[in-house]
Motif scaffolding. Structure first.
Motif, PDB file in Angstrom:
ATOM      1  N   PHE A 167       0.702  -1.298  -0.506  1.00  0.00           N
ATOM      2  CA  PHE A 167       0.163  -0.357  -0.337  1.00  0.00           C
ATOM      3  C   PHE A 167       0.992   1.133  -0.009  1.00  0.00           C
ATOM      4  CE2 PHE A 167      -2.770  -2.546   1.960  1.00  0.00           C
ATOM      5  CZ  PHE A 167      -4.370  -3.096   0.760  1.00  0.00           C
ATOM      6  N   CYS A 168       2.187   1.000   0.584  1.00  0.00           N
ATOM      7  CA  CYS A 168       3.016   2.083   0.192  1.00  0.00           C
ATOM      8  C   CYS A 168       3.954   2.477  -0.957  1.00  0.00           C
ATOM      9  CB  CYS A 168       4.457   2.223   1.468  1.00  0.00           C
ATOM     10  SG  CYS A 168       3.465   1.648   2.958  1.00  0.00           S
ATOM     11  N   ARG A 169       4.720   3.805  -1.230  1.00  0.00           N
ATOM     12  CA  ARG A 169       5.619   3.888  -1.931  1.00  0.00           C
ATOM     13  C   ARG A 169       6.991   2.718  -2.388  1.00  0.00           C
ATOM     14  NH1 ARG A 169       8.288   9.879  -0.356  1.00  0.00           N
ATOM     15  NH2 ARG A 169       8.349   8.472   2.006  1.00  0.00           N
ATOM     16  N   PRO A 170       7.252   2.282  -3.792  1.00  0.00           N
ATOM     17  CA  PRO A 170       8.286   1.119  -3.296  1.00  0.00           C
ATOM     18  C   PRO A 170       9.630   1.581  -2.047  1.00  0.00           C
ATOM     19  CG  PRO A 170       8.168   2.227  -5.703  1.00  0.00           C
ATOM     20  CD  PRO A 170       7.005   2.854  -4.857  1.00  0.00           C
ATOM     21  N   ARG A 171       9.192   2.879  -1.607  1.00  0.00           N
ATOM     22  CA  ARG A 171      10.603   3.175  -0.101  1.00  0.00           C
ATOM     23  C   ARG A 171       8.954   4.239   0.457  1.00  0.00           C
ATOM     24  NH1 ARG A 171      16.170   4.312  -3.181  1.00  0.00           N
ATOM     25  NH2 ARG A 171      16.855   2.674  -4.388  1.00  0.00           N
ATOM     26  N   PHE A 172       9.535   3.656   2.157  1.00  0.00           N
ATOM     27  CA  PHE A 172       8.824   4.260   2.704  1.00  0.00           C
ATOM     28  C   PHE A 172       9.176   4.692   3.747  1.00  0.00           C
ATOM     29  CE2 PHE A 172       8.191  -0.655   1.995  1.00  0.00           C
ATOM     30  CZ  PHE A 172       8.223  -1.377   3.353  1.00  0.00           C
ATOM     31  N   THR A 173       8.662   4.888   4.805  1.00  0.00           N
ATOM     32  CA  THR A 173       8.795   5.009   5.557  1.00  0.00           C
ATOM     33  C   THR A 173       8.399   4.575   7.176  1.00  0.00           C
ATOM     34  OG1 THR A 173       7.286   7.542   6.719  1.00  0.00           O
ATOM     35  CG2 THR A 173       9.536   7.696   5.809  1.00  0.00           C
ATOM     36  N   ILE A 174       9.360   3.709   8.188  1.00  0.00           N
ATOM     37  CA  ILE A 174       8.249   3.010   9.087  1.00  0.00           C
ATOM     38  C   ILE A 174       6.821   3.513   9.486  1.00  0.00           C
ATOM     39  CG2 ILE A 174       8.551   1.137  11.144  1.00  0.00           C
ATOM     40  CD1 ILE A 174      11.183   1.763  11.295  1.00  0.00           C
ATOM     41  N   SER A 175       6.614   4.880   9.523  1.00  0.00           N
ATOM     42  CA  SER A 175       5.419   5.592  10.109  1.00  0.00           C
ATOM     43  C   SER A 175       4.228   5.706   9.433  1.00  0.00           C
ATOM     44  CB  SER A 175       5.649   6.788  10.159  1.00  0.00           C
ATOM     45  OG  SER A 175       7.073   7.741  11.513  1.00  0.00           O
ATOM     46  N   GLU A 176       5.280   5.440   8.085  1.00  0.00           N
ATOM     47  CA  GLU A 176       3.825   5.690   6.778  1.00  0.00           C
ATOM     48  C   GLU A 176       3.485   3.858   6.742  1.00  0.00           C
ATOM     49  OE1 GLU A 176       5.524   8.547   3.297  1.00  0.00           O
ATOM     50  OE2 GLU A 176       6.303   6.822   3.360  1.00  0.00           O
ATOM     51  N   LEU A 177       4.277   2.961   7.012  1.00  0.00           N
ATOM     52  CA  LEU A 177       3.378   1.981   6.857  1.00  0.00           C
ATOM     53  C   LEU A 177       3.251   1.241   8.080  1.00  0.00           C
ATOM     54  CD1 LEU A 177       3.894  -1.565   6.273  1.00  0.00           C
ATOM     55  CD2 LEU A 177       6.529  -1.629   7.550  1.00  0.00           C
ATOM     56  N   ARG A 178       3.164   2.237   9.299  1.00  0.00           N
ATOM     57  CA  ARG A 178       2.598   1.957  10.995  1.00  0.00           C
ATOM     58  C   ARG A 178       0.690   2.694  10.839  1.00  0.00           C
ATOM     59  NH1 ARG A 178       4.004   5.794  13.856  1.00  0.00           N
ATOM     60  NH2 ARG A 178       2.521   6.389  14.359  1.00  0.00           N
ATOM     61  N   ARG A 179       1.159   3.629   9.683  1.00  0.00           N
ATOM     62  CA  ARG A 179      -0.279   3.588   9.101  1.00  0.00           C
ATOM     63  C   ARG A 179      -0.917   2.853   8.579  1.00  0.00           C
ATOM     64  NH1 ARG A 179       2.314   9.484   8.794  1.00  0.00           N
ATOM     65  NH2 ARG A 179       2.571   8.913   6.849  1.00  0.00           N
ATOM     66  N   VAL A 180      -0.468   2.125   8.216  1.00  0.00           N
ATOM     67  CA  VAL A 180      -1.504   1.546   6.742  1.00  0.00           C
ATOM     68  C   VAL A 180      -1.979   0.464   7.442  1.00  0.00           C
ATOM     69  CG1 VAL A 180      -0.728  -0.351   5.166  1.00  0.00           C
ATOM     70  CG2 VAL A 180       0.018   1.606   4.776  1.00  0.00           C
ATOM     71  N   TYR A 181      -1.056  -0.228   8.730  1.00  0.00           N
ATOM     72  CA  TYR A 181      -1.901  -1.272   8.939  1.00  0.00           C
ATOM     73  C   TYR A 181      -2.791  -0.787  10.464  1.00  0.00           C
ATOM     74  CZ  TYR A 181       1.468  -4.854   8.304  1.00  0.00           C
ATOM     75  OH  TYR A 181       2.317  -5.711   8.210  1.00  0.00           O
ATOM     76  N   GLU A 182      -2.652   0.221  10.681  1.00  0.00           N
ATOM     77  CA  GLU A 182      -3.755   1.252  11.830  1.00  0.00           C
ATOM     78  C   GLU A 182      -5.658   1.615  10.796  1.00  0.00           C
ATOM     79  OE1 GLU A 182      -1.153   3.588  15.144  1.00  0.00           O
ATOM     80  OE2 GLU A 182      -1.502   4.374  13.323  1.00  0.00           O
ATOM     81  N   ALA A 183      -4.812   1.837   9.931  1.00  0.00           N
ATOM     82  CA  ALA A 183      -6.088   1.805   9.261  1.00  0.00           C
ATOM     83  C   ALA A 183      -6.739   0.366   8.813  1.00  0.00           C
ATOM     84  CB  ALA A 183      -5.839   2.405   7.503  1.00  0.00           C
ATOM     85  N   ALA A 184      -5.843  -0.633   8.181  1.00  0.00           N
ATOM     86  CA  ALA A 184      -6.399  -1.626   8.049  1.00  0.00           C
ATOM     87  C   ALA A 184      -6.793  -2.777   8.622  1.00  0.00           C
ATOM     88  CB  ALA A 184      -5.092  -2.601   7.297  1.00  0.00           C
ATOM     89  N   TRP A 185      -6.410  -2.275  10.068  1.00  0.00           N
ATOM     90  CA  TRP A 185      -6.642  -3.097  11.116  1.00  0.00           C
ATOM     91  C   TRP A 185      -7.724  -2.524  12.364  1.00  0.00           C
ATOM     92  CZ3 TRP A 185      -1.171  -5.765  13.345  1.00  0.00           C
ATOM     93  CH2 TRP A 185      -1.667  -7.183  12.293  1.00  0.00           C
ATOM     94  N   ASN A 186      -8.088  -0.716  12.069  1.00  0.00           N
ATOM     95  CA  ASN A 186      -9.143  -0.498  12.406  1.00  0.00           C
ATOM     96  C   ASN A 186      -8.381   0.018  14.349  1.00  0.00           C
ATOM     97  OD1 ASN A 186     -10.737   1.785  13.108  1.00  0.00           O
ATOM     98  ND2 ASN A 186     -12.267   0.297  13.668  1.00  0.00           N
ATOM     99  N   THR A 187      -7.164  -0.047  14.543  1.00  0.00           N
ATOM    100  CA  THR A 187      -6.391   0.117  15.727  1.00  0.00           C
ATOM    101  C   THR A 187      -5.674   1.031  15.735  1.00  0.00           C
ATOM    102  OG1 THR A 187      -6.153  -0.955  17.232  1.00  0.00           O
ATOM    103  CG2 THR A 187      -4.909  -1.360  15.074  1.00  0.00           C
ATOM    104  N   THR A 188      -4.992   1.146  16.837  1.00  0.00           N
ATOM    105  CA  THR A 188      -3.840   2.551  17.356  1.00  0.00           C
ATOM    106  C   THR A 188      -2.301   0.870  17.804  1.00  0.00           C
ATOM    107  OG1 THR A 188      -5.193   4.288  17.743  1.00  0.00           O
ATOM    108  CG2 THR A 188      -2.829   3.749  18.661  1.00  0.00           C
ATOM    109  N   LEU A 189      -1.741   1.124  17.411  1.00  0.00           N
ATOM    110  CA  LEU A 189      -0.127   0.849  17.445  1.00  0.00           C
ATOM    111  C   LEU A 189       0.251   1.867  17.926  1.00  0.00           C
ATOM    112  CD1 LEU A 189       0.116  -1.774  13.616  1.00  0.00           C
ATOM    113  CD2 LEU A 189      -1.337  -2.559  16.467  1.00  0.00           C
TER     114      LEU A 189
END
Length: 250
Positions: A167-189
C-alpha cells in the motif's frame, strides 16, 4: 486415455455455465482502508454497488482475466500491485441471469487514483470498507460475502507477511507503514514496538535516507525502507490485530 479422441457429444446437452472473475481492490486514502466499488448501470441489480469484475474470455486463463480486469478498472498492472486469488463462489442462485461461477481475487494497490465508471458501470468510487462492514452499503450478488472474505485474508496476511507495504510507495518510512496497519486493522499501534519489529524483520531492508515525509519536523531525514519479499515471513509478527485500543475511522 490421453490422446484418445473425444466421443461425439453435443455441448447443448449440458446446462450452460459461465465463469467470471470479481475483484476486491483495496487502497488507502486519508488513513482509511477503501475498496473500489462500481454502481451497476444495467440489470440485474441496476443502481446497486458491486465489486468490479467480468466474464472470463475464451482465450484467457483465470489469472490473465484477473490481471486484465485490474488493469481495465484501475489502470494498475499486476507488477505495480499485489494480486492474489481468494477462492471460488458457485451458489446456483448467486446470479439471476444464469449459472455463473466466479473466482474472486483481491489486490493491494498504492495511491489508487479516483476511478471513473465505464462499460456497464454507471460510476465508480473508493468507498471506506467500514461502510460495507456496518451494512451501510448492501452489495449486489454475493459480493458482501466476497468482500468480507477478502478483508479477512488481507488482515490476516498482514500479520505474518510484508504485504501491507504494497500500500506504500516503493520506498517508505516506518511511520507510513504503521499507518497502513492502523488503517487496515482499525486500531492504534505502539510506534516504538512497531519500529523495533520492522527493523528486526527479514522482510524489509533499509533503502537510503531521503526527504522527510509530509508533516515531518525539520531535522534529520527519516530513513526509507523497501520490501525484501512480501511473501516471506518476518519471523515474528510485525504487529497483532489485538491492538492496544480501537479507534473509529470514516
Amino acid at each position: 486415455m490421453p490422446g484418445s479422441p473425444l466421443p461425439a457429444y453435443n455441448p447443448r446437452d449440458y446446462p450452460p455455465v459461465a465463469v467470471t472473475v470479481d475483484m476486491a481492490v483495496f487502497t488507502i486514502h486519508d488513513d482509511t482502508l477503501r475498496v473500489l466499488l462500481v454502481e451497476r448501470g444495467e440489470e440485474p441489480f441496476k443502481g446497486a454497488w458491486a465489486l468490479p469484475g467480468g466474464f472470463v474470455r475464451p482465450d484467457e486463463d483465470l489469472n490473465a482475466a484477473a490481471a486484465r480486469e485490474l488493469r481495465e478498472e484501475t489502470g494498475v498492472t499486476e507488477e505495480d500491485a499485489y494480486l492474489e486469488q481468494l477462492r471460488s463462489y458457485g451458489s446456483p442462485q448467486r446470479d439471476p441471469r444464469m449459472r455463473v461461477i466466479t473466482v474472486a481475487y483481491w489486490a493491494a494497490c498504492p495511491n489508487l487514483a479516483p476511478p471513473t465508471g465505464g462499460g456497464d458501470a454507471a460510476r465508480a468510487d473508493l468507498v471506506p470498507v467500514s461502510r460495507v462492514e456496518d451494512l451501510s452499503i448492501d452489495l449486489a450478488f454475493d459480493h458482501t460475502e466476497i468482500l468480507g472474505d477478502a478483508l479477512e485474508r488481507l488482515r490476516s496476511k498482514m500479520e505474518y507477511t510484508a504485504v501491507g507495504a504494497r500500500f506504500c510507495r516503493p520506498r517508505f518510512t516506518i511511520s507510513e507503514l504503521r499507518r497502513v496497519y492502523e488503517a487496515a486493522w482499525n486500531t492504534t499501534l505502539d510506534p516504538g514496538n512497531f519500529q523495533r519489529n520492522v527493523r528486526r524483520s527479514s522482510s524489509f531492508k533499509k533503502a537510503r535516507s531521503g526527504d522527510p515525509p509530509r508533516g515531518h519536523r525539520v531535522g534529520r531525514p527519516a530513513s526509507l525502507w523497501s520490501i525484501r519479499g512480501e511473501l516471506s515471513s518476518p519471523g515474528r509478527p510485525l504487529a497483532t490485530r489485538r491492538g492496544p485500543r480501537a479507534k473509529n475511522r470514516g
